[in-house]
Design a protein around this motif. Structure first.
Motif, mmCIF file in Angstrom:
data_model
loop_
_atom_site.group_PDB
_atom_site.id
_atom_site.type_symbol
_atom_site.label_atom_id
_atom_site.label_comp_id
_atom_site.label_asym_id
_atom_site.label_seq_id
_atom_site.Cartn_x
_atom_site.Cartn_y
_atom_site.Cartn_z
ATOM 1 N N UNK A 163 42.803 38.169 63.111
ATOM 2 C CA UNK A 163 40.826 37.340 62.850
ATOM 3 C C UNK A 163 40.890 36.496 63.693
ATOM 4 N N UNK A 164 40.012 36.171 64.263
ATOM 5 C CA UNK A 164 39.895 34.726 65.123
ATOM 6 C C UNK A 164 38.869 33.652 64.871
ATOM 7 N N UNK A 222 41.294 29.297 70.927
ATOM 8 C CA UNK A 222 40.795 30.178 69.476
ATOM 9 C C UNK A 222 42.336 30.401 68.942
ATOM 10 N N UNK A 223 41.837 30.769 67.650
ATOM 11 C CA UNK A 223 43.615 31.336 66.951
ATOM 12 C C UNK A 223 43.499 32.507 66.534
ATOM 13 N N UNK A 224 44.214 32.988 66.327
ATOM 14 C CA UNK A 224 44.769 34.471 66.147
ATOM 15 C C UNK A 224 45.288 34.536 64.593
ATOM 16 N N UNK A 225 45.352 34.744 64.114
ATOM 17 C CA UNK A 225 45.855 34.576 62.438
ATOM 18 C C UNK A 225 45.775 36.047 61.562
ATOM 19 N N UNK A 226 47.062 36.865 61.310
ATOM 20 C CA UNK A 226 46.936 38.389 61.210
ATOM 21 C C UNK A 226 47.431 38.092 59.268
ATOM 22 N N UNK A 272 52.005 40.582 56.672
ATOM 23 C CA UNK A 272 53.509 39.849 57.022
ATOM 24 C C UNK A 272 54.525 40.127 58.079
ATOM 25 N N UNK A 273 55.146 39.241 58.565
ATOM 26 C CA UNK A 273 55.466 40.000 60.142
ATOM 27 C C UNK A 273 55.129 40.291 61.050
ATOM 28 N N UNK A 274 53.961 41.089 60.956
ATOM 29 C CA UNK A 274 52.567 41.413 62.347
ATOM 30 C C UNK A 274 52.876 40.660 63.242
ATOM 31 N N UNK A 275 52.944 41.073 64.267
ATOM 32 C CA UNK A 275 53.314 40.722 66.130
ATOM 33 C C UNK A 275 51.322 41.107 66.489
ATOM 34 N N UNK A 276 51.353 40.116 67.056
ATOM 35 C CA UNK A 276 49.878 39.766 67.684
ATOM 36 C C UNK A 276 49.991 39.086 69.613
ATOM 37 N N UNK A 277 49.247 40.578 69.221
ATOM 38 C CA UNK A 277 49.038 41.004 70.540
ATOM 39 C C UNK A 277 47.322 40.716 70.994
ATOM 40 N N UNK A 278 47.187 39.709 72.121
ATOM 41 C CA UNK A 278 45.832 39.968 72.652
ATOM 42 C C UNK A 278 45.194 40.622 74.057
ATOM 43 N N UNK A 330 35.102 29.002 79.382
ATOM 44 C CA UNK A 330 34.086 29.390 80.589
ATOM 45 C C UNK A 330 33.477 30.955 79.364
ATOM 46 N N UNK A 331 32.817 32.394 79.639
ATOM 47 C CA UNK A 331 32.285 32.799 79.359
ATOM 48 C C UNK A 331 34.044 34.343 79.277
ATOM 49 N N UNK A 332 33.770 34.380 77.752
ATOM 50 C CA UNK A 332 34.959 35.793 77.943
ATOM 51 C C UNK A 332 35.320 36.424 76.946
ATOM 52 N N UNK A 333 35.809 37.816 76.966
ATOM 53 C CA UNK A 333 36.002 38.886 75.616
ATOM 54 C C UNK A 333 37.237 38.514 75.334
ATOM 55 N N UNK A 334 37.528 38.414 74.068
ATOM 56 C CA UNK A 334 38.832 38.126 74.085
ATOM 57 C C UNK A 334 39.059 39.207 72.760
ATOM 58 N N UNK A 335 40.892 40.647 73.030
ATOM 59 C CA UNK A 335 40.052 41.947 72.760
ATOM 60 C C UNK A 335 42.343 41.637 71.592
ATOM 61 N N UNK A 336 42.063 41.485 70.601
ATOM 62 C CA UNK A 336 43.328 41.421 69.775
ATOM 63 C C UNK A 336 43.206 42.625 68.852
#
Length: 506
Positions: A243-244, A257-261, A264-270, A288-294
């Protein structure tokens, strides 16, 4: 002499029976990767349970680095230590560089200087809850050495206990068996009590990888306990998508921008290109303008890939807003307080004057800028040698950052009012204020920018998806489902709106 020897022998047996049990919990030996959220852990019969407690943002997390890893407990987080035996003392080892928060306990006493928790024998307890004091800061715990009092030997033969005691699992599962009866042995087999297969002597943990039923018994001499049967059911591992925060959308100068999941115990990649992936550890700065995938991952199982697009709002720069040679304000040329107004910004000087071609602000003066429009995001000062902007800084409580070099200085942040504190006299020829821009209004669903939402907008949206020609449509209006991306689901949302007249009917 013989009697004395017998008494010593009995005394030794008594001491042996009541010797302390010591369990060491090393958080670096749990196989966790860095940035792992930790919920619970069991080591040699001692269970540790972790919770974020009153901390709204940070949960107990394991981090590793070159100086060795540590479990990071933030202000308000809790750690519960429980065992079947009475706890006696717990020694803490911390990693360097941590905070200084007090550690509180619901029973017993924690000695901050000695890094040790103890409890009196007159008030025994098998559980203690530790709380990290404060609403910020953290403690970095590397090891716990837990000392417990041994219980009196248990002689009645009882059935063994599975840990965990059956249930669902994902991936693989470590299962242990225990029996409190002194000098007892444990045997188990695969299947129910009626399906007795090969009896296996229990000495090491059982690793379960598929749905399996186990039955176990305790044996002492020629006596056998009742059978205990449990079933471990393997279920497919699912991983929630990250979740962004904040969600996709526009921003002014900078956001983190923070990322959470939720898994439990999940690793997050972006990723910033949907090809090269990096493990998420700290908030991602966006300027700046950007798209982040996660995506999130547990073992070999990955979540769906989600994305968020952030668009920097245009800024309006008021060039040379305040010019000492032109804008006299209400100053008479004498040292006094004065105000200069350049809509929508007002500059106030508590103690200064306007000379022939520059502003003078004296040491200790109140010096502030106020916007009645968009937030101020930057102020540039063009100073004079000898009285440079290095003689000023931010007033107490003021947000943002201020830097100066030579005759130039600048503040960056986002505020309707910006206050400075003068340490020395400052003189400036010009002062430029930058305001955050306002997002252009648009009509949701008006893909072709006609001013209305109609069936032609569906055609325009489909043509864009087929040809990717951005010049023919309004990208913001085309995001009909407000997902932050333009995709086929926007066509469905637009058609539903045309049929029902409401976006809520999707």
């Amino acid at each position: 002499m013989k009697k004395l020897f017998s008494l010593l022998f009995v005394a030794l047996l008594t001491l042996s029976a009541w010797a302390d049990t010591v369990v060491t919990v090393d958080f670096n030996n749990q196989g966790w990767s860095s940035n792992t959220l930790v919920n619970d852990l069991t080591v040699d019969g001692v269970t540790l349970t972790f919770d974020k407690g009153t901390n709204a943002n940070n949960k107990p997390t394991y981090y590793s680095n070159t100086s060795g890893g540590a479990l990071r407990l933030y202000g308000g987080n809790t750690m519960t230590v429980s065992a079947s035996l009475n706890l006696k003392k717990i020694d803490f080892t911390f990693q360097s560089g941590e905070g200084s928060n007090d550690i509180l306990s619901n029973v017993g006493n924690y000695n901050k200087a000695g890094k040790q928790w103890t409890i009196g024998s007159s008030d025994p307890s098998t559980e203690v809850v530790f709380t990290i004091d404060g609403s910020s800061g953290h403690r970095r715990i590397q090891t716990l050495v837990i000392t417990m009092e041994d219980a009196e030997p248990f002689t009645e033969l009882v059935p063994p206990v599975f840990n965990p005691n059956g249930g669902e699992f994902t991936g693989s599962l470590e299962v242990t068996l225990s029996c409190p009866t002194e000098n007892s042995s444990i045997y188990y087999w695969i299947g129910t009590e009626e399906e007795q297969g090969e009896w296996i002597y229990y000495k090491d943990p059982i690793y379960v990888t598929e749905t399996t039923t186990y039955t176990a018994v305790s044996i002492k001499g020629d006596e056998m306990s009742e059978c205990v049967t449990v079933t471990f059911t393997k279920v497919e591992q699912t991983v929630e998508a990250p979740v962004f925060t904040p969600a996709a959308g526009g921003f002014n100068d900078r956001i983190d921008v923070t990322l959470t999941c939720a898994t439990p115990n999940a690793q997050i990649f972006y990723s910033l290109d949907n090809e090269i992936w990096n493990q998420y550890e700290t908030p991602i700065p966006v300027t700046d303008d950007i798209t982040i995938w996660a995506k999130a991952k547990v073992g070999d199982v990955e979540s769906e890939v989600v994305s968020a697009t952030y668009t920097k709002n245009p800024t309006t720069t008021v060039e040379v807003t305040f010019d000492g040679e032109i804008d006299k304000g209400n100053s008479t040329g004498n040292r006094e307080s004065y105000t200069v107004v350049k809509e929508p910004v007002t500059m106030f000087v508590g103690d200064g004057l306007v000379s022939s071609n520059h502003y003078r602000i004296y040491s200790g003066s109140e010096f502030k800028f106020t916007s009645t429009g968009a937030p101020i995001i930057r102020i540039d000062f063009n100073g004079i040698s000898g009285y440079t902007p290095s003689g000023m800084g931010m007033a107490p409580g003021q947000s943002g950052t201020y830097n100066s070099s030579g005759t130039q200085g600048y503040w960056e942040g986002s505020a309707q009012e910006v206050n400075f504190k003068l340490f020395a006299q400052v003189r400036c020829y010009t002062i430029t204020v930058t305001l955050a821009g306002q997002e252009e209004p648009y009509l949701r669903g008006d893909v072709d920018n006609s001013g209305d939402v109609k069936i032609l907008d569906v055609s325009a949206l489909i043509n864009y998806l087929l040809g990717n020609d951005e010049s023919a449509i309004n990208l913001k209006a085309a995001d009909c489902d407000l997902s932050g991306d333009i995709k086929i689901t926007d066509v469905g949302a637009l058609i539903n709106y045309l049929l029902t007249g409401s976006w809520d009917a999707e």
